[in-house]
Design a protein around this motif. Structure first.
Motif, mmCIF file in Angstrom:
data_model
loop_
_atom_site.group_PDB
_atom_site.id
_atom_site.type_symbol
_atom_site.label_atom_id
_atom_site.label_comp_id
_atom_site.label_asym_id
_atom_site.label_seq_id
_atom_site.Cartn_x
_atom_site.Cartn_y
_atom_site.Cartn_z
ATOM 1 N N LEU A 2 0.807 -1.327 -0.029
ATOM 2 C CA LEU A 2 -0.055 0.076 0.190
ATOM 3 C C LEU A 2 0.785 1.175 -0.113
ATOM 4 C CD1 LEU A 2 -2.729 -0.939 2.731
ATOM 5 C CD2 LEU A 2 -2.986 -0.878 0.065
ATOM 6 N N THR A 4 -0.472 4.126 1.038
ATOM 7 C CA THR A 4 -1.137 4.677 2.287
ATOM 8 C C THR A 4 -0.633 4.193 3.532
ATOM 9 O OG1 THR A 4 -2.960 5.276 0.931
ATOM 10 C CG2 THR A 4 -3.422 5.773 3.226
ATOM 11 N N ALA A 30 -7.736 5.848 -0.874
ATOM 12 C CA ALA A 30 -7.982 4.538 -1.517
ATOM 13 C C ALA A 30 -8.188 4.318 -2.777
ATOM 14 C CB ALA A 30 -9.302 3.903 -0.620
ATOM 15 N N GLU A 33 -4.824 3.919 -4.649
ATOM 16 C CA GLU A 33 -3.891 2.841 -4.579
ATOM 17 C C GLU A 33 -4.118 2.149 -5.897
ATOM 18 O OE1 GLU A 33 -2.028 1.918 -2.143
ATOM 19 O OE2 GLU A 33 -2.532 3.202 -0.626
ATOM 20 N N ASP A 34 -3.135 1.177 -6.158
ATOM 21 C CA ASP A 34 -2.698 0.214 -7.245
ATOM 22 C C ASP A 34 -2.906 -0.883 -7.084
ATOM 23 O OD1 ASP A 34 -3.077 -0.336 -9.970
ATOM 24 O OD2 ASP A 34 -1.068 0.087 -10.176
ATOM 25 N N GLU A 83 -4.940 -6.761 1.032
ATOM 26 C CA GLU A 83 -4.818 -7.370 -0.352
ATOM 27 C C GLU A 83 -5.113 -8.708 -0.307
ATOM 28 O OE1 GLU A 83 -1.352 -6.132 -2.903
ATOM 29 O OE2 GLU A 83 -0.652 -5.064 -0.975
ATOM 30 N N PHE A 180 -12.009 2.076 3.476
ATOM 31 C CA PHE A 180 -10.840 2.287 2.551
ATOM 32 C C PHE A 180 -10.503 0.783 1.731
ATOM 33 C CE2 PHE A 180 -6.463 1.601 1.682
ATOM 34 C CZ PHE A 180 -5.996 2.804 1.366
ATOM 35 N N HIS A 181 -10.699 -0.147 2.453
ATOM 36 C CA HIS A 181 -10.752 -1.405 1.657
ATOM 37 C C HIS A 181 -11.656 -1.471 0.657
ATOM 38 C CE1 HIS A 181 -12.338 -5.560 1.005
ATOM 39 N NE2 HIS A 181 -10.955 -6.025 1.245
ATOM 40 N N ALA A 184 -10.464 0.593 -2.372
ATOM 41 C CA ALA A 184 -9.179 0.236 -2.780
ATOM 42 C C ALA A 184 -9.233 -1.256 -3.629
ATOM 43 C CB ALA A 184 -8.070 0.014 -1.724
ATOM 44 N N ARG A 185 -10.101 -2.087 -3.095
ATOM 45 C CA ARG A 185 -10.193 -3.384 -3.701
ATOM 46 C C ARG A 185 -11.408 -3.546 -4.196
ATOM 47 N NH1 ARG A 185 -7.993 -7.854 -1.719
ATOM 48 N NH2 ARG A 185 -8.206 -8.444 -3.885
#
Length: 302
Positions: A2, A4, A30, A33-34, A83, A180-181, A184-185
């Motif tokens: 991450l 962040t 979030a 993020e990649d 992840e 955030f999860h 990001a996901r």
């Protein structure tokens, strides 16, 4: 990896209080993020967070001792495993003041309401020690059925998780990390509202303690089949976590391959005082009967 930092998402000094971070700021981080979308996960992992709400924090209306540390452990675990966790599901205990487990439902022969943590039995009602303000017959039937079915006796709780209040909201730092999860996901959060029936407690996320209509959250039970690991944390260990586990395990009691997928994060949950021993005994029984895994969050390798 991450970009962040944990501290940019979670402020551990603010657990149980007003959230100093705005959701828009969290979600912008979030979105930057990649990391792989959750739908690409080969191993499907579900995290179930039970009733991680403000009123169950140490400064809440129905405080659970050690809940601040539980939030710290839970948020760190989620951050380090973002992840690897495919989906997050959370339950939201949601009440009104006029419910059978709140003081305003009952009076004694002097018109006084019961104190929190009072246990009301069928005998108490039959003998007139406690009377329902309304729906006396339905209330007696509920308590009678609890005892007949071997459920926990009716306990009067402090007013808590009243719909629309700060106490009913997800604890702020836990909320930060799960949203955030989600962004990001690219994984929607599965939110389960429970406990709105005025005539029943609903500790577990699957069904009320007693309900004439036999309501069961079949959708969630079916959803569990799609995961290789099911991780469980939350408050309180002795009540809502324990009963959620019991309901899931009893539903899948003939499928040990299913129940052995469950991992209870023991350092991410705590019991209500006075109920600790019962919780430990029950969890040991679950482990023996259903092969569930009881682990510490920092020792679980996903």
């Amino acid at each position: 990896m991450l970009k962040t930092n944990f501290e940019e998402i979670v402020d551990l000094t603010a657990v149980g209080g007003q959230n100093p971070k705005t959701l828009n700021d969290i979600l912008r981080l979030a979105a930057s993020e990649d990391i792989a979308s959750s739908n690409k996960d080969k191993e499907k992992v579900l995290f179930v967070g039970i009733d991680l709400q403000n009123d169950f924090m140490e400064n809440g209306e129905l405080p659970v001792p050690n809940s601040f540390k539980d939030i710290e452990n839970t948020t760190k675990f989620l951050y380090h495993n973002i992840e690897k966790i495919t989906t997050i599901a959370v339950s939201l205990d949601t009440h009104s003041p006029q419910q059978i487990f709140h003081p305003s439902w009952w009076v004694d022969n002097e018109g006084k309401h019961p104190e929190p943590y009072t246990i009301i039995s069928e005998e108490d009602i039959v003998n007139g020690k406690w009377m329902a303000v309304e729906k006396q017959e339905e209330s007696l039937e509920y308590v009678r059925q609890l005892e007949k079915q071997g459920r926990m006796k009716l306990c009067i709780w402090t007013f808590h998780c009243i719909e629309g209040t700060f106490g009913a909201a997800l604890e702020g730092q836990f909320s930060n990390i799960i949203h955030f999860h989600s962004v990001a996901r690219k994984s929607p959060i599965h939110k389960i509202v429970k406990g709105k029936d005025p005539l029943s407690e609903m500790y577990g996320i699957i069904k009320p303690e007693y309900n004439k209509n036999n309501f069961v959250n079949s959708e969630f039970l079916e959803m569990l089949k799609g995961y290789d690991k099911i991780l469980v944390a939350g408050e309180a260990k002795s009540h809502c976590v324990l009963e959620s586990l019991r309901q899931i395990l009893e539903h899948y009691q003939d499928d040990l391959a299913m129940t052995s997928k469950i991992f209870v994060l023991e350092d991410c949950m705590s019991s209500i005082p006075g109920f600790e021993e019962n919780a430990e005994i029950a969890l040991k029984e679950f482990k023996q009967l259903y092969n569930i895994n009881i682990v510490r969050s920092n020792e679980l390798n996903l």
